[in-house]
Write a protein that holds these residues in place. Sequence first.
Motif, PDB file in Angstrom:
ATOM      1  N   VAL A 270      -3.460   0.378  -3.529  1.00 30.49           N
ATOM      2  CA  VAL A 270      -3.795   0.692  -2.136  1.00 30.49           C
ATOM      3  C   VAL A 270      -5.051  -0.067  -1.707  1.00 30.49           C
ATOM      4  O   VAL A 270      -5.110  -0.634  -0.603  1.00 30.49           O
ATOM      5  CB  VAL A 270      -4.003   2.204  -1.952  1.00 30.49           C
ATOM      6  CG1 VAL A 270      -4.543   2.512  -0.560  1.00 30.49           C
ATOM      7  CG2 VAL A 270      -2.690   2.954  -2.174  1.00 30.49           C
ATOM      8  N   LEU A 271      -6.052  -0.109  -2.569  1.00 30.23           N
ATOM      9  CA  LEU A 271      -7.318  -0.769  -2.235  1.00 30.23           C
ATOM     10  C   LEU A 271      -7.107  -2.245  -1.914  1.00 30.23           C
ATOM     11  O   LEU A 271      -7.537  -2.732  -0.857  1.00 30.23           O
ATOM     12  CB  LEU A 271      -8.298  -0.615  -3.396  1.00 30.23           C
ATOM     13  CG  LEU A 271      -9.687  -1.234  -3.183  1.00 30.23           C
ATOM     14  CD1 LEU A 271     -10.440  -0.505  -2.086  1.00 30.23           C
ATOM     15  CD2 LEU A 271     -10.479  -1.219  -4.490  1.00 30.23           C
ATOM     16  N   VAL A 272      -6.443  -2.973  -2.818  1.00 31.67           N
ATOM     17  CA  VAL A 272      -6.275  -4.417  -2.603  1.00 31.67           C
ATOM     18  C   VAL A 272      -5.284  -4.689  -1.474  1.00 31.67           C
ATOM     19  O   VAL A 272      -5.413  -5.689  -0.749  1.00 31.67           O
ATOM     20  CB  VAL A 272      -5.841  -5.129  -3.899  1.00 31.67           C
ATOM     21  CG1 VAL A 272      -6.918  -4.987  -4.964  1.00 31.67           C
ATOM     22  CG2 VAL A 272      -4.514  -4.596  -4.426  1.00 31.67           C
ATOM     23  N   SER A 273      -4.297  -3.808  -1.291  1.00 33.15           N
ATOM     24  CA  SER A 273      -3.348  -3.988  -0.188  1.00 33.15           C
ATOM     25  C   SER A 273      -4.047  -3.835   1.151  1.00 33.15           C
ATOM     26  O   SER A 273      -3.770  -4.584   2.106  1.00 33.15           O
ATOM     27  CB  SER A 273      -2.208  -2.965  -0.295  1.00 33.15           C
ATOM     28  OG  SER A 273      -1.438  -3.157  -1.457  1.00 33.15           O
ATOM     29  N   MET A 274      -4.959  -2.883   1.249  1.00 30.41           N
ATOM     30  CA  MET A 274      -5.678  -2.673   2.504  1.00 30.41           C
ATOM     31  C   MET A 274      -6.652  -3.819   2.791  1.00 30.41           C
ATOM     32  O   MET A 274      -6.904  -4.146   3.954  1.00 30.41           O
ATOM     33  CB  MET A 274      -6.426  -1.342   2.465  1.00 30.41           C
ATOM     34  CG  MET A 274      -5.519  -0.116   2.521  1.00 30.41           C
ATOM     35  SD  MET A 274      -4.401  -0.104   3.934  1.00 30.41           S
ATOM     36  CE  MET A 274      -5.567  -0.165   5.306  1.00 30.41           C
ATOM     37  N   VAL A 275      -7.198  -4.439   1.744  1.00 30.06           N
ATOM     38  CA  VAL A 275      -8.001  -5.648   1.952  1.00 30.06           C
ATOM     39  C   VAL A 275      -7.142  -6.709   2.625  1.00 30.06           C
ATOM     40  O   VAL A 275      -7.560  -7.388   3.577  1.00 30.06           O
ATOM     41  CB  VAL A 275      -8.562  -6.169   0.614  1.00 30.06           C
ATOM     42  CG1 VAL A 275      -9.220  -7.540   0.811  1.00 30.06           C
ATOM     43  CG2 VAL A 275      -9.560  -5.180   0.032  1.00 30.06           C
ATOM     44  N   ASN A 276      -5.912  -6.839   2.130  1.00 33.58           N
ATOM     45  CA  ASN A 276      -4.981  -7.825   2.676  1.00 33.58           C
ATOM     46  C   ASN A 276      -4.593  -7.493   4.111  1.00 33.58           C
ATOM     47  O   ASN A 276      -4.534  -8.377   4.977  1.00 33.58           O
ATOM     48  CB  ASN A 276      -3.736  -7.879   1.799  1.00 33.58           C
ATOM     49  CG  ASN A 276      -2.770  -8.957   2.227  1.00 33.58           C
ATOM     50  OD1 ASN A 276      -3.029 -10.140   2.074  1.00 33.58           O
ATOM     51  ND2 ASN A 276      -1.647  -8.555   2.796  1.00 33.58           N
ATOM     52  N   ILE A 277      -4.332  -6.221   4.394  1.00 34.89           N
ATOM     53  CA  ILE A 277      -3.934  -5.819   5.745  1.00 34.89           C
ATOM     54  C   ILE A 277      -5.080  -6.013   6.729  1.00 34.89           C
ATOM     55  O   ILE A 277      -4.935  -6.645   7.782  1.00 34.89           O
ATOM     56  CB  ILE A 277      -3.465  -4.347   5.752  1.00 34.89           C
ATOM     57  CG1 ILE A 277      -2.155  -4.209   4.973  1.00 34.89           C
ATOM     58  CG2 ILE A 277      -3.279  -3.851   7.184  1.00 34.89           C
ATOM     59  CD1 ILE A 277      -1.719  -2.768   4.766  1.00 34.89           C
TER      60      ILE A 277
ATOM     61  N   ALA B 184       0.828  -1.210   0.000  1.00 35.22           N
ATOM     62  CA  ALA B 184       0.000   0.000   0.000  1.00 35.22           C
ATOM     63  C   ALA B 184       0.860   1.256   0.000  1.00 35.22           C
ATOM     64  O   ALA B 184       0.456   2.300  -0.539  1.00 35.22           O
ATOM     65  CB  ALA B 184      -0.931   0.009   1.217  1.00 35.22           C
ATOM     66  N   VAL B 185       2.059   1.176   0.601  1.00 33.76           N
ATOM     67  CA  VAL B 185       2.955   2.337   0.639  1.00 33.76           C
ATOM     68  C   VAL B 185       3.314   2.764  -0.782  1.00 33.76           C
ATOM     69  O   VAL B 185       3.286   3.951  -1.120  1.00 33.76           O
ATOM     70  CB  VAL B 185       4.221   2.015   1.450  1.00 33.76           C
ATOM     71  CG1 VAL B 185       5.281   3.099   1.264  1.00 33.76           C
ATOM     72  CG2 VAL B 185       3.874   1.862   2.928  1.00 33.76           C
ATOM     73  N   GLY B 186       3.643   1.785  -1.622  1.00 34.06           N
ATOM     74  CA  GLY B 186       3.973   2.112  -3.008  1.00 34.06           C
ATOM     75  C   GLY B 186       2.793   2.703  -3.748  1.00 34.06           C
ATOM     76  O   GLY B 186       2.942   3.633  -4.543  1.00 34.06           O
TER      77      GLY B 186
ATOM     78  N   GLY C 175      -4.155  13.345  -8.353  1.00 37.39           N
ATOM     79  CA  GLY C 175      -5.377  13.823  -8.997  1.00 37.39           C
ATOM     80  C   GLY C 175      -6.169  14.697  -8.063  1.00 37.39           C
ATOM     81  O   GLY C 175      -5.709  15.755  -7.630  1.00 37.39           O
ATOM     82  N   GLY C 176      -7.375  14.268  -7.705  1.00 35.65           N
ATOM     83  CA  GLY C 176      -8.232  15.007  -6.780  1.00 35.65           C
ATOM     84  C   GLY C 176      -9.005  14.025  -5.935  1.00 35.65           C
ATOM     85  O   GLY C 176      -8.427  13.107  -5.356  1.00 35.65           O
ATOM     86  N   LEU C 177     -10.306  14.198  -5.859  1.00 34.17           N
ATOM     87  CA  LEU C 177     -11.123  13.221  -5.155  1.00 34.17           C
ATOM     88  C   LEU C 177     -11.109  11.873  -5.869  1.00 34.17           C
ATOM     89  O   LEU C 177     -11.381  10.839  -5.258  1.00 34.17           O
ATOM     90  CB  LEU C 177     -12.562  13.727  -5.024  1.00 34.17           C
ATOM     91  CG  LEU C 177     -12.762  14.935  -4.096  1.00 34.17           C
ATOM     92  CD1 LEU C 177     -14.214  15.394  -4.142  1.00 34.17           C
ATOM     93  CD2 LEU C 177     -12.364  14.575  -2.660  1.00 34.17           C
ATOM     94  N   LEU C 178     -10.796  11.893  -7.155  1.00 33.74           N
ATOM     95  CA  LEU C 178     -10.632  10.685  -7.946  1.00 33.74           C
ATOM     96  C   LEU C 178      -9.311  10.760  -8.698  1.00 33.74           C
ATOM     97  O   LEU C 178      -8.835  11.855  -9.026  1.00 33.74           O
ATOM     98  CB  LEU C 178     -11.785  10.504  -8.943  1.00 33.74           C
ATOM     99  CG  LEU C 178     -13.172  10.180  -8.362  1.00 33.74           C
ATOM    100  CD1 LEU C 178     -14.210  10.189  -9.489  1.00 33.74           C
ATOM    101  CD2 LEU C 178     -13.161   8.827  -7.662  1.00 33.74           C
TER     102      LEU C 178
ATOM    103  N   ALA D 192     -10.340   7.382   1.891  1.00 35.25           N
ATOM    104  CA  ALA D 192     -11.496   6.605   1.472  1.00 35.25           C
ATOM    105  C   ALA D 192     -11.077   5.249   0.911  1.00 35.25           C
ATOM    106  O   ALA D 192     -11.678   4.213   1.233  1.00 35.25           O
ATOM    107  CB  ALA D 192     -12.292   7.385   0.431  1.00 35.25           C
ATOM    108  N   THR D 193     -10.037   5.252   0.095  1.00 38.87           N
ATOM    109  CA  THR D 193      -9.553   4.003  -0.503  1.00 38.87           C
ATOM    110  C   THR D 193      -9.059   3.043   0.568  1.00 38.87           C
ATOM    111  O   THR D 193      -9.389   1.848   0.558  1.00 38.87           O
ATOM    112  CB  THR D 193      -8.420   4.294  -1.500  1.00 38.87           C
ATOM    113  OG1 THR D 193      -8.877   5.224  -2.491  1.00 38.87           O
ATOM    114  CG2 THR D 193      -7.976   3.019  -2.196  1.00 38.87           C
ATOM    115  N   MET D 194      -8.286   3.577   1.518  1.00 38.90           N
ATOM    116  CA  MET D 194      -7.769   2.736   2.594  1.00 38.90           C
ATOM    117  C   MET D 194      -8.894   2.224   3.483  1.00 38.90           C
ATOM    118  O   MET D 194      -8.904   1.052   3.883  1.00 38.90           O
ATOM    119  CB  MET D 194      -6.744   3.528   3.423  1.00 38.90           C
ATOM    120  CG  MET D 194      -5.480   3.884   2.659  1.00 38.90           C
ATOM    121  SD  MET D 194      -4.410   5.007   3.586  1.00 38.90           S
ATOM    122  CE  MET D 194      -3.906   3.946   4.944  1.00 38.90           C
TER     123      MET D 194
END
Length: 392
Positions: free
Chosen positions: A80-87, A55-57, A64-67, A199-201
């Motif tokens: 980040v999204l899939v890494s946080m699922v794993n964490i 997720a750090v990488g 960008g912005g909000l997206l 939000a992603t995390m």
Amino acid sequence: AVLMGLGLLGGEAVTIPLTVLVLACIAGAQVVYGVTPALHSPLMSVTNAISGMTAVGGLVCMGGGLLPVTPAQWLGAAAVLVSMVNIGGGFVMTNRMLGMFQKKDAPKAPLSASLRLALPALVLLAGYAAATACGAASQVVGMMLAGSAVCCLLAIGGLATQETAAFGNAVGLAGVTGGLVATLGSAGVSSAVYTQMAATMGIGGAFGMAVANKIAVTDLPQLVAGFHSLVGAAAVATAVASFIVEGGVGGLHRVASYAAAVIGAVTLTGSIVAFAKLQGLVSGSPLQFPLKRTTNALLALSVLGCYYALTTVPGLAGLNILLLGSAIAGVLGLLVTAGVGGGDMPVVITLLNSASGWALCAEGFVLSNSLLTIIGALIGSSGAILSQIMCV
């Protein structure tokens, strides 16, 4: 002699990361040999959760912005999204595994014990908050990352006994949390991007925790394999995103990006096959077809050939070669894992766990991030040693 030769060729840009890598491997080997065999499954689970530091990488590549706006930013957000699922799921899964060793009539831990488990994270975050309040956040980022790496090392050591295993899991969570907080604190992006990151995390972590809490205890081994695939996907996404951001320049960056993408692709597809076999979605029998070994050898040579081609093409013109090499590596990981019987899947999972560590280590070289190099080496070496132990 090899290290000295690399030092002469690459200078400090190579010798410092390699020194960190070697020392981390030695430290990882020392602690993993002390883990009792009964806790090998929780050990595999906690190292898998820590490998979510990919997720750090992803955070480094977000923008960008909000997206997100650019392809690289979208890849960073996906990592980040899939890494946080794993964490999120990994640490919950480890805690549930450790709960299997407790007696049913054992009394619940008192509040004071729970507070002791949270103490490492509280101390680490409180120190960083105090430095931020004093306007010295940038000066302590390095120490924050070092503290996070030490916590991850102690997490593996904590799995040595059942008495310290819960504390080890908590220390590992503290290390990952500290690394993520330090990365966010030094990102220097707009409030909109920070909102996107949070939000992603949050979404990824919450989803991972929900899955790990819902799944049956008997299905936890295959869940480990499933989470491994997410680490591989994050490594590929981060490697490609970083390649795009950096314009594909720099010899060391190219080597590390290709290594991270290839190892990540093998981890991704291999873990998916391992999950499918353990879950009973496909046959547990080894996949057999004519010229299997020759096919695998040709695929491996093709991966090496793509790397050579990458070194001859300047700039972003090498992106297609990077993607091609990753795709071939993914097919190789799928075929090799499918060729192993279902009974040997636990060993395969530990090997894939090791592979996810080396992918994280390569990501550390890509981003010049010592934290990722250290944690990747810890996970890579511990996974390799655990595989060797299981095969004896």
